[in-house]
Design a protein around this motif. Structure first.
Motif, PDB file in Angstrom:
ATOM      1  N   ILE A  43      58.929  38.898  23.208  1.00  0.00           N
ATOM      2  CA  ILE A  43      58.898  37.352  23.467  1.00  0.00           C
ATOM      3  C   ILE A  43      58.694  37.780  25.358  1.00  0.00           C
ATOM      4  O   ILE A  43      57.889  36.474  25.259  1.00  0.00           O
ATOM      5  CB  ILE A  43      60.539  37.172  23.336  1.00  0.00           C
ATOM      6  N   PHE A  44      58.946  38.514  25.859  1.00  0.00           N
ATOM      7  CA  PHE A  44      58.780  38.630  26.881  1.00  0.00           C
ATOM      8  C   PHE A  44      57.555  39.106  27.926  1.00  0.00           C
ATOM      9  O   PHE A  44      57.369  38.634  28.565  1.00  0.00           O
ATOM     10  CB  PHE A  44      59.606  40.444  27.653  1.00  0.00           C
ATOM     11  N   LYS A  45      57.102  39.922  26.186  1.00  0.00           N
ATOM     12  CA  LYS A  45      55.325  40.015  26.890  1.00  0.00           C
ATOM     13  C   LYS A  45      54.766  38.763  27.011  1.00  0.00           C
ATOM     14  O   LYS A  45      53.302  38.241  27.631  1.00  0.00           O
ATOM     15  CB  LYS A  45      54.938  41.157  25.807  1.00  0.00           C
ATOM     16  N   THR A  46      54.986  38.094  25.895  1.00  0.00           N
ATOM     17  CA  THR A  46      54.429  36.213  26.098  1.00  0.00           C
ATOM     18  C   THR A  46      54.373  35.825  26.966  1.00  0.00           C
ATOM     19  O   THR A  46      53.714  34.789  27.372  1.00  0.00           O
ATOM     20  CB  THR A  46      54.340  35.431  24.823  1.00  0.00           C
ATOM     21  N   LEU A  47      55.781  35.751  27.537  1.00  0.00           N
ATOM     22  CA  LEU A  47      55.822  34.880  28.621  1.00  0.00           C
ATOM     23  C   LEU A  47      55.291  35.345  29.727  1.00  0.00           C
ATOM     24  O   LEU A  47      55.565  34.500  30.647  1.00  0.00           O
ATOM     25  CB  LEU A  47      57.830  34.752  28.460  1.00  0.00           C
ATOM     26  N   ILE A  48      55.531  36.546  29.975  1.00  0.00           N
ATOM     27  CA  ILE A  48      54.449  37.444  31.851  1.00  0.00           C
ATOM     28  C   ILE A  48      53.256  37.168  31.057  1.00  0.00           C
ATOM     29  O   ILE A  48      52.744  36.653  32.383  1.00  0.00           O
ATOM     30  CB  ILE A  48      55.335  38.925  31.212  1.00  0.00           C
ATOM     31  N   LYS A  65      52.415  40.527  36.812  1.00  0.00           N
ATOM     32  CA  LYS A  65      52.069  41.433  35.430  1.00  0.00           C
ATOM     33  C   LYS A  65      53.213  42.713  34.922  1.00  0.00           C
ATOM     34  O   LYS A  65      54.405  42.333  36.215  1.00  0.00           O
ATOM     35  CB  LYS A  65      51.449  42.166  36.495  1.00  0.00           C
ATOM     36  N   LEU A  66      53.829  43.060  33.722  1.00  0.00           N
ATOM     37  CA  LEU A  66      54.465  43.530  33.668  1.00  0.00           C
ATOM     38  C   LEU A  66      53.737  44.636  33.426  1.00  0.00           C
ATOM     39  O   LEU A  66      52.751  45.134  33.070  1.00  0.00           O
ATOM     40  CB  LEU A  66      54.781  43.254  32.070  1.00  0.00           C
ATOM     41  N   LEU A  67      54.362  45.800  34.264  1.00  0.00           N
ATOM     42  CA  LEU A  67      53.307  46.999  34.966  1.00  0.00           C
ATOM     43  C   LEU A  67      54.288  48.796  34.241  1.00  0.00           C
ATOM     44  O   LEU A  67      53.560  49.233  33.496  1.00  0.00           O
ATOM     45  CB  LEU A  67      53.732  47.867  36.760  1.00  0.00           C
ATOM     46  N   GLU A  68      55.347  48.583  33.748  1.00  0.00           N
ATOM     47  CA  GLU A  68      56.057  48.849  32.351  1.00  0.00           C
ATOM     48  C   GLU A  68      57.088  48.507  32.640  1.00  0.00           C
ATOM     49  O   GLU A  68      57.732  47.841  32.619  1.00  0.00           O
ATOM     50  CB  GLU A  68      56.655  49.933  33.190  1.00  0.00           C
ATOM     51  N   GLY A  69      58.077  48.660  31.018  1.00  0.00           N
ATOM     52  CA  GLY A  69      59.307  47.872  30.521  1.00  0.00           C
ATOM     53  C   GLY A  69      60.061  49.256  29.368  1.00  0.00           C
ATOM     54  O   GLY A  69      59.462  50.282  28.237  1.00  0.00           O
ATOM     55  N   GLU A  70      61.263  48.858  29.538  1.00  0.00           N
ATOM     56  CA  GLU A  70      61.958  49.804  28.479  1.00  0.00           C
ATOM     57  C   GLU A  70      62.696  48.973  27.910  1.00  0.00           C
ATOM     58  O   GLU A  70      63.594  48.604  28.706  1.00  0.00           O
ATOM     59  CB  GLU A  70      62.318  51.489  28.574  1.00  0.00           C
ATOM     60  N   ALA A  71      62.914  49.049  27.083  1.00  0.00           N
ATOM     61  CA  ALA A  71      64.175  48.052  25.697  1.00  0.00           C
ATOM     62  C   ALA A  71      65.385  48.850  25.652  1.00  0.00           C
ATOM     63  O   ALA A  71      65.087  49.888  24.843  1.00  0.00           O
ATOM     64  CB  ALA A  71      64.062  47.286  24.748  1.00  0.00           C
ATOM     65  N   CYS A  72      66.270  49.274  26.266  1.00  0.00           N
ATOM     66  CA  CYS A  72      67.384  50.429  25.852  1.00  0.00           C
ATOM     67  C   CYS A  72      68.671  49.788  25.341  1.00  0.00           C
ATOM     68  O   CYS A  72      68.386  49.335  25.536  1.00  0.00           O
ATOM     69  CB  CYS A  72      67.969  50.795  27.532  1.00  0.00           C
ATOM     70  N   PRO A  73      69.400  50.780  24.640  1.00  0.00           N
ATOM     71  CA  PRO A  73      70.155  50.311  23.921  1.00  0.00           C
ATOM     72  C   PRO A  73      70.886  48.538  24.189  1.00  0.00           C
ATOM     73  O   PRO A  73      71.437  47.866  23.319  1.00  0.00           O
ATOM     74  CB  PRO A  73      71.532  51.672  23.420  1.00  0.00           C
ATOM     75  N   TYR A 111      62.755  31.711  34.894  1.00  0.00           N
ATOM     76  CA  TYR A 111      62.018  31.620  33.974  1.00  0.00           C
ATOM     77  C   TYR A 111      62.124  32.325  32.626  1.00  0.00           C
ATOM     78  O   TYR A 111      62.240  31.822  31.784  1.00  0.00           O
ATOM     79  CB  TYR A 111      60.675  31.705  34.927  1.00  0.00           C
ATOM     80  N   LEU A 112      62.526  34.247  33.129  1.00  0.00           N
ATOM     81  CA  LEU A 112      62.612  34.798  31.797  1.00  0.00           C
ATOM     82  C   LEU A 112      63.471  34.777  31.074  1.00  0.00           C
ATOM     83  O   LEU A 112      63.882  34.217  29.839  1.00  0.00           O
ATOM     84  CB  LEU A 112      62.018  36.961  32.503  1.00  0.00           C
ATOM     85  N   LYS A 113      64.471  34.327  31.616  1.00  0.00           N
ATOM     86  CA  LYS A 113      65.830  34.562  30.852  1.00  0.00           C
ATOM     87  C   LYS A 113      66.328  32.971  29.846  1.00  0.00           C
ATOM     88  O   LYS A 113      66.866  33.446  28.637  1.00  0.00           O
ATOM     89  CB  LYS A 113      66.777  35.517  32.140  1.00  0.00           C
ATOM     90  N   SER A 114      65.706  32.255  31.035  1.00  0.00           N
ATOM     91  CA  SER A 114      65.990  31.205  29.954  1.00  0.00           C
ATOM     92  C   SER A 114      65.183  30.764  28.998  1.00  0.00           C
ATOM     93  O   SER A 114      65.448  29.850  27.694  1.00  0.00           O
ATOM     94  CB  SER A 114      65.797  29.637  31.123  1.00  0.00           C
ATOM     95  N   LYS A 115      63.869  31.051  29.356  1.00  0.00           N
ATOM     96  CA  LYS A 115      62.913  30.896  27.362  1.00  0.00           C
ATOM     97  C   LYS A 115      63.003  31.772  27.071  1.00  0.00           C
ATOM     98  O   LYS A 115      62.854  31.963  25.617  1.00  0.00           O
ATOM     99  CB  LYS A 115      61.293  30.848  28.704  1.00  0.00           C
ATOM    100  N   SER A 116      63.333  32.852  27.259  1.00  0.00           N
ATOM    101  CA  SER A 116      63.459  33.569  26.179  1.00  0.00           C
ATOM    102  C   SER A 116      65.176  33.512  25.754  1.00  0.00           C
ATOM    103  O   SER A 116      64.652  34.039  23.801  1.00  0.00           O
ATOM    104  CB  SER A 116      63.880  35.360  26.732  1.00  0.00           C
ATOM    105  N   THR A 117      65.993  33.203  26.386  1.00  0.00           N
ATOM    106  CA  THR A 117      67.033  32.896  25.592  1.00  0.00           C
ATOM    107  C   THR A 117      66.215  31.587  24.226  1.00  0.00           C
ATOM    108  O   THR A 117      66.853  31.265  23.198  1.00  0.00           O
ATOM    109  CB  THR A 117      67.973  32.090  26.019  1.00  0.00           C
ATOM    110  N   LEU A 118      66.034  30.526  24.834  1.00  0.00           N
ATOM    111  CA  LEU A 118      65.042  29.539  23.684  1.00  0.00           C
ATOM    112  C   LEU A 118      65.092  30.621  23.119  1.00  0.00           C
ATOM    113  O   LEU A 118      65.261  29.843  21.762  1.00  0.00           O
ATOM    114  CB  LEU A 118      64.390  28.609  24.381  1.00  0.00           C
TER     115      LEU A 118
END
Length: 124
Positions: A41-46, A53-61, A82-89
């Motif tokens: 979801i984050f990749k598509t929103l970005i 641009k998303l240069l790096e990312g890590e989803a920790c626990p 934008y990212l937090k609201s749209k990703s929540t929806l």
């Protein structure tokens, strides 16, 4: 020496930000099950936002780290809203059972951590 600057019509920039966001109440049980969906979801929103641009990312626990390149025409708070609201929806749309189990549509905790990442130039 390679310059990794970008440009808009009247601006040359190199704006990189380290951002950390946390699910509300650090619900690791929910978050771990949805982690791969959240990354997608984050990749598509970005990709939808021009210049972002998303240069790096890590989803920790129990949280997410992102290194984002944000053009100066956007503020960091605008992008995070934008990212937090749209990703929540999108999360509650894809996993409709969550809203019955956890009530209202609040997935992310209030606020976020942001730090600038800079290439420092030494002047002589």
């Amino acid at each position: 020496m390679k310059q990794d600057n970008n440009s808009l019509s009247h601006t040359t920039y190199n704006c990189k930000y380290h951002i950390v966001i946390v699910p509300k109440y650090r619900r690791a049980v929910i978050y771990n099950k949805l982690r791969s969906d959240i990354i997608t979801i984050f990749k598509t929103l970005i990709e939808r936002k021009p210049g972002l641009k998303l240069l790096e990312g890590e989803a920790c626990p129990d949280h997410i780290h992102m290194l984002l390149e944000i053009p100066p025409k956007y503020s960091v708070s605008e992008i995070m809203g934008y990212l937090k609201s749209k990703s929540t929806l999108l999360i509650f749309e894809k996993h409709a059972n969550l809203k019955y189990k956890y009530g209202n549509r609040h997935f992310w905790a209030k606020g976020y951590f942001v730090d600038t990442v800079a290439n420092y130039i030494k002047f002589k």
